[in-house]
Structures are given as C-alpha cells and as structure tokens.
Design a protein around this motif. Structure first.
Motif, PDB file in Angstrom:
ATOM      1  N   GLU A   1       6.332  -2.929  -1.118  1.00 61.43           N
ATOM      2  CA  GLU A   1       5.268  -3.612  -1.842  1.00 61.43           C
ATOM      3  C   GLU A   1       4.484  -4.535  -0.904  1.00 61.43           C
ATOM      4  O   GLU A   1       3.262  -4.675  -1.032  1.00 61.43           O
ATOM      5  N   LEU A   2       5.195  -5.150   0.047  1.00 60.53           N
ATOM      6  CA  LEU A   2       4.535  -6.044   0.993  1.00 60.53           C
ATOM      7  C   LEU A   2       3.497  -5.297   1.815  1.00 60.53           C
ATOM      8  O   LEU A   2       2.373  -5.772   2.007  1.00 60.53           O
TER       9      LEU A   2
ATOM     10  N   LYS B   1       0.520  -4.186  -0.386  1.00 65.08           N
ATOM     11  CA  LYS B   1      -0.299  -5.350  -0.751  1.00 65.08           C
ATOM     12  C   LYS B   1      -1.084  -5.861   0.453  1.00 65.08           C
ATOM     13  O   LYS B   1      -2.247  -6.271   0.319  1.00 65.08           O
ATOM     14  N   SER B   2      -0.466  -5.823   1.626  1.00 67.48           N
ATOM     15  CA  SER B   2      -1.093  -6.372   2.829  1.00 67.48           C
ATOM     16  C   SER B   2      -2.150  -5.447   3.414  1.00 67.48           C
ATOM     17  O   SER B   2      -3.148  -5.900   3.968  1.00 67.48           O
TER      18      SER B   2
ATOM     19  N   PRO C   1      -3.852  -2.452   1.733  1.00 68.41           N
ATOM     20  CA  PRO C   1      -4.094  -1.491   0.647  1.00 68.41           C
ATOM     21  C   PRO C   1      -5.044  -0.364   1.022  1.00 68.41           C
ATOM     22  O   PRO C   1      -5.061   0.671   0.359  1.00 68.41           O
TER      23      PRO C   1
ATOM     24  N   LYS D   1      -2.681   1.553   4.183  1.00 68.12           N
ATOM     25  CA  LYS D   1      -1.249   1.595   3.833  1.00 68.12           C
ATOM     26  C   LYS D   1      -0.387   1.966   5.042  1.00 68.12           C
ATOM     27  O   LYS D   1       0.574   2.707   4.941  1.00 68.12           O
TER      28      LYS D   1
END
Length: 229
Positions: free
Chosen positions: A42-43, A46-47, A49, A52
C-alpha cells in the motif's frame, strides 16, 4: 533532519544507484524493501500511484519517484560545502551527463533486457547486435578517463553502475555475451575500478540472489519499459 526513506527492491539496479548517491552525500536513510514476488504494498501504491514502481524517495512528506529524478533531487538539495557533488557545475557538462545517463538507461540496459528475453536465436542475435552498438557509444565516453565524471565518480557513473554487477547476470541467464573486455577495454577497466570502491561494493546485492530473481521473476518483461527520468 528527519531520516530519509527509500522504497526499493533488493535486486534492482535503479534502486541501488539511489543508495550510492545517499552514501556519497553522507546522508542517513531507511530502506523499505518491496518483494517482487508478492503484491505491491500500500505504501508503494500510495507513494507512486502513476508508475507503481520502485525506487521512491520519501523526504519529510515529500515524495520523489523515478531513479534519475531522485538522483537530481538529492544533488540539488544537498549541495555545496561538505556534500559530494554528483553532477558537474558547468551547464554543458551537466547536459552531457544527463544525455548519456538517459542513453545508458534507454539503450544499454533496455537493450540488454531485450536480448535476455528474446525468444528465438535470430531475435536474440539482433538484440545483442543492437546492444553492442549502444555500448560502443558508451565506451567512447569513458576512453582515457578513470570515471565518466573524470577523476572522481559522478552522476553518470552511478547510472551506469549496473554494468559490472547486473550485466553478467543477464548474460548468464540469457545465454549471451555482451560485455567483452577486448571489445570494450575502457568500460571494462572502469567497471573494475568502480566495483572496488568500498561504498559501491557494500550496496551491491548478492549475485546469487540477483540470478535467482532474474530466473524466477514472472514480471520480468515489465523491465523492458525504459526507466524515464
């Protein structure tokens, strides 16, 4: 100053170049390691997007993605005085370093991965020939110098730093030969000098781990996309 964090893969040359830069600058950092064989965390999503992908630098709330962009951010933020310079001060020399760094990523590492993943002999032969041509241009950039930056290593050395360690893995796992000492004597000498530097050596992932990853990695074709700045 808050400690820097980097989201990395343990075997990615794009990530290792960031560690080299931070160590040259004398900066402390914390690693968050992504597992290529598991779902992206998830990190990371989120960081970064948009792409990825690793590496991602987290600097006290600021998020920077893409390895060459991160290198330039590090060099621009921590410069002067005690901090080791990555890019030259002269505008023309800076432009040249950026140009050849982009070339090294788009043509050399990209070409080596294309050759590694070629599915038949003719396709592999063509990919190897194209990659050899690209390496010829890189050879000319290092002729007569200890490092691409001159007497001391710099930005382009870090970007091309995958060659001594990762290229032999691609050759081994792909059944091919690209990096020949007779054909590329200056690059070969540079590679030996580069990997003998303790700071460089200590960040290199174990070779057997890199081999294992490149053999097992089902998403390896995703690496064929050039790592844009």
């Amino acid at each position: 100053m808050a400690k820097l964090k980097i989201i990395v893969s343990a075997t990615s040359p794009y990530c290792t170049r960031i560690e080299w830069a931070l160590k040259l600058k004398g900066l402390e950092y914390e690693l968050t390691v992504e597992d290529w064989f598991k779902a992206k965390t998830e990190l990371l999503l989120k960081s970064n997007p948009v792409h990825k992908k690793v590496p991602v630098l987290l600097d006290d709330g600021v998020v920077i993605a893409e390895s060459k962009v991160i290198l330039e951010y590090i060099d621009e933020k921590w410069k002067g005085g005690e901090f080791y310079p990555l890019l030259p001060q002269d505008p023309y020399e800076r432009a040249q370093a950026r140009f050849w760094a982009q070339f090294a990523d788009d043509k050399c590492i990209f070409g080596a991965f294309q050759a590694r993943l070629a599915e038949d002999a003719e396709e592999k032969e063509k990919a190897v020939e194209t990659t050899l041509e690209s390496f010829t241009y890189l050879e000319k950039q290092i002729e007569g110098k200890k490092f691409f930056a001159g007497d001391k290593m710099g930005y382009l050395d870090l970007v091309a730093g995958w060659i001594p360690h990762w290229l032999s893995v691609l050759e081994e796992t792909g059944g091919m030969k690209i990096f020949d000492a007779e054909r590329f004597p200056s690059l070969h000498e540079w590679a030996q000098n580069f990997t003998e530097i303790p700071l460089i050596k200590e960040c290199l992932p174990p070779r057997d781990v890199v081999v294992d990853h490149y053999i097992r990695l089902p998403e390896v074709r995703a690496l064929l996309k050039p790592n844009k700045p």
